[in-house]
Enzyme design. Sequence first.
Site, PDB file in Angstrom:
ATOM      1  N   GLU A   1     -17.861  -4.702   8.368  1.00 11.53           N
ATOM      2  CA  GLU A   1     -18.978  -3.975   8.979  1.00 11.53           C
ATOM      3  C   GLU A   1     -19.355  -2.802   8.076  1.00 11.53           C
ATOM      4  OE1 GLU A   1     -20.434  -2.369  13.316  1.00 11.53           O
ATOM      5  OE2 GLU A   1     -18.362  -2.057  12.788  1.00 11.53           O
TER       6      GLU A   1
ATOM      7  N   GLU B   1     -13.241  -3.469  14.908  1.00 12.26           N
ATOM      8  CA  GLU B   1     -13.045  -4.362  16.052  1.00 12.26           C
ATOM      9  C   GLU B   1     -13.099  -5.844  15.740  1.00 12.26           C
ATOM     10  OE1 GLU B   1     -17.594  -3.403  16.153  1.00 12.26           O
ATOM     11  OE2 GLU B   1     -15.758  -2.334  15.635  1.00 12.26           O
ATOM     12  N   ASN B   2     -12.778  -6.280  14.526  1.00 12.27           N
ATOM     13  CA  ASN B   2     -12.828  -7.720  14.212  1.00 12.27           C
ATOM     14  C   ASN B   2     -12.267  -8.517  15.392  1.00 12.27           C
ATOM     15  OD1 ASN B   2     -13.243  -6.804  11.355  1.00 12.27           O
ATOM     16  ND2 ASN B   2     -11.102  -6.260  11.589  1.00 12.27           N
TER      17      ASN B   2
ATOM     18  N   GLU C   1     -11.737  -0.089  20.476  1.00  8.21           N
ATOM     19  CA  GLU C   1     -11.859  -1.356  19.742  1.00  8.21           C
ATOM     20  C   GLU C   1     -11.735  -2.564  20.670  1.00  8.21           C
ATOM     21  OE1 GLU C   1     -13.037  -0.918  16.917  1.00  8.21           O
ATOM     22  OE2 GLU C   1     -12.455   1.179  16.670  1.00  8.21           O
TER      23      GLU C   1
ATOM     24  N   GLU D   1     -21.654   0.990  19.669  1.00  5.31           N
ATOM     25  CA  GLU D   1     -20.765   2.129  19.445  1.00  5.31           C
ATOM     26  C   GLU D   1     -20.831   3.152  20.571  1.00  5.31           C
ATOM     27  OE1 GLU D   1     -18.527   1.776  17.572  1.00  5.31           O
ATOM     28  OE2 GLU D   1     -19.185   0.351  16.075  1.00  5.31           O
TER      29      GLU D   1
END
Length: 913
Positions: free
Chosen positions: A174, A313-314, A347, A369
Amino acid sequence: MDCSPTFCVPGFWNLFTIFRIRSSRRRRRRLHSLGLAAMPEKRPFERLPADVSPINYSLCLKPDLLDFTFEGKLEAAAQVRQATNQIVMNCADIDIITASYVPEGDEEIHATGFNYQNEDEKVTLSFPSTLQPGTGTLKIDFVGELNDKMKGFYRSKYTTPSGEVRYAAVTQFEATDARRAFPCWDEPAIKATFDISLVVPKDRVALSNMNVIDRKPYPDDENVVEVKFARTPVMSTYLVAFVVGEYDFVETRSKDGVCVRVYTPVGKAEQGKFALEVAAKTLPFYKDYFNVPYPLPKIDLIAIADFAAGAMENWGLVTYRETALLIDSKNSCSSSRQWVALVVGHELAHQWFGNLVTMEWWTHLWLNEGFASWIEYLCVDHCFPEYDIWTQFVSADYTRAQELDALDNSHPIEVSVGHPSEVDEIFDAISYSKGASVIRMLHDYIGDTDFKKGMNMYLTKFQQKNAATEDLWECLEGASGKPIAAVMNTWTKQMGFPLIYVEAEQVENDRLLKLSQRKFCASGPYVGEDCPQWMVPITISTSEDPNHAKLKILMDKPEMDVVLKNVKPDQWVKLNLGTVGFYRTQYSSAMLESLLPGIRDLSLPPVDRLGLQNDLFSLARAGIISTVEVLKVMEAFVNEPNYTVWSDLSCNLGILSTLLSHTDFYEEIQEFVKDVFSPIGERLGWDPKPGEGHLDALLRGLVLGKLGKAGHKATLEEARRRFKDHVEGKQILSADLRSPVYLTVLKHGDGTTLDIMIKLHKQADMQEEKNRIERVLGATLSPELIQKVLTFALSEEVRPQDTVSVIGGVAGGSKHGRKAAWKFIKDNWEELYNRYQGGFLISRLIKLSVEGFAVDKMAGEVKAFFESHPAPSAERTIQQCCENILLNAAWLKRDAESIHQYLLQRKASPPTV
């Protein structure tokens, strides 16, 4: 992805205000003369063509952890939507070896050319014949570099328990860096499934978004294995992740049966237990809140040594800085536990809000966010009610956002984003903290039941798809029946927020309130022709029941009259119960006068005491009231017991101290700080008392640090004594006391003290302790030692992402430190820019280093330097910093003399409390 007698407040339109407006106009003319009032033009940019899109990526990567390169094979099932003889994809720092396209049921067509558009991070694959509509497979072989820039597929340096330096291969995609790991359609709306394989040394851990389904020997090399992962759900490229390295882990199952693991450096599995406990509680909390199950079979949380953000936050593989995940029972302080809990909460919220439903384009980043930055507090409040976390939200997020959003160079929550370089600019307090604050206000306006119902509608309707801000408003409107879009558009599509001016009149048994709204500006009263307006949810409380709203209204026009029934003449009236509405309040003199006893006797709730003080400080900073009057209010907080209220007071006095470091009476403001903080310091003492909790530990560290830094004699002596015992191993300092003690002894210490601190840094086995030391090194005062600290910042001893906080600590430590840090940045710009370019760390470095200046010419110097040394992803930050320098200079000119006189007069006849 994730820092206060009689009181006369002038009304809006008296002579005092007219003077302020004129000086405000002068300040704005100054902004324009420096070219600071408008952002530069945006770079031209086009999104990828829609003629070819991916259905599934089958991706195999083989990283080389010695040569720092990787080989890749991509076979992407793709849909050709309209006939074309070229495919345009995103690609950066990758060399394509071969490429071909195989139409389903037809012969392979080899690409005859690869045209790289490096500026736009794209590649065009050209084919000798037309690709017809239908499905097929795009095959690409490529090579790339495991870079050292903390973005894309990069290398992260770590030390094994035996002391050997090694490297892991990790990812950070990101916003737009998946294209550095494999050629792809790297836009959030172009979703696909992923089948990922990693070819890695057999003694390394290999992780990706999904669970491992196969692990087999690799042909021709018995030391290497191929690890295959299950197919992902449909997802965006920026959420793909893989990690190859050496890790231990702890694991559990959530009550819903999801396998939760926390991966730590080897030998530190114990330090993952706190985060594991938080994650295991958090997943079911979100599942229940959203009424949508967590969609993957597992979730891994992993600590990465070199990591630019706090965490990422994958989907199914969340990456963290070590300090945002690891907690040691003896060596971690209370604030670190709280930070870990918040970051884990943030996350994991993204696993639904962002990953399951993804923003259509970066313009809607704030939705991801801002939402996660709000709900992390809801989650922590659920897991740790003793943290009083919502009061802390006001100090940590709400006031920080208002500070930035009052600038002429702020931006709306929703920013139209084009070129990739523009995305990093909006990872700031507006997207995160203002976004969170307006969602908190919206949640309060709608009510929890309807809010949850609307969230479930949104997540269910758009799961595995993309959505825009308007889609969320539509679902919340449907659930609540309230005009959500109309209200929220006034908060997301225009920058800034209102100042509500209120005066009251007693009419028999009722109180008549006259409200008016104007845009709040850091430079003074708004002077434009067309003043923006907001639809403001306003709550009003009285001393009869300070914790509950007597009236709730929606202020949808510039002025309103409101009647409060049955309010006695001796009762106070307060706007913005709980400091939930995103606005500042300016009371008439009489109304404010009646509120002040509520600070002293604590009948005003803590979050309202905090909000009142913060509003007054900001009004003084903007020149709408006098700073001296705010200092008088600060003295009313003598009985204050609440950590967060003290934290906000401390922050504001820190801002004032930095400002007055430009004068010759800096010592006098330190005396004021000592007077304000001494009583609470004496009550708390140095050692925890039976029955104390989390917030007492935070308060003790804050107060002792403040007194020690200001040179409070007894605090300084005790800090030195305890530091000596700590260093000699006689009595190790508790983790909660280390920061204040380190800061105190360094601020009032010599070269020997600094040498001891650097030695402690070298010996520290835990990143939290290293960071704790790095943040306070800049407190040292001698010019020679300051240079030593700055040199240390760029040494191998400090991880790349932490250099920023060392330099920032020097800039914030003293007047000389500020000048030295700025010179150091200019002298080392090439190295620093090369290290951080294109990420938000460059913005943070610039902000921390220059925004404390308070001389007009410095704004010109900063602007000139960055004109000749461009930093595209930090352009907005540079504008904001220059504006803040000019505002500081104006504040100093306006109020320095009256502050000085007040402090002298106070010294001559100390106030009786």
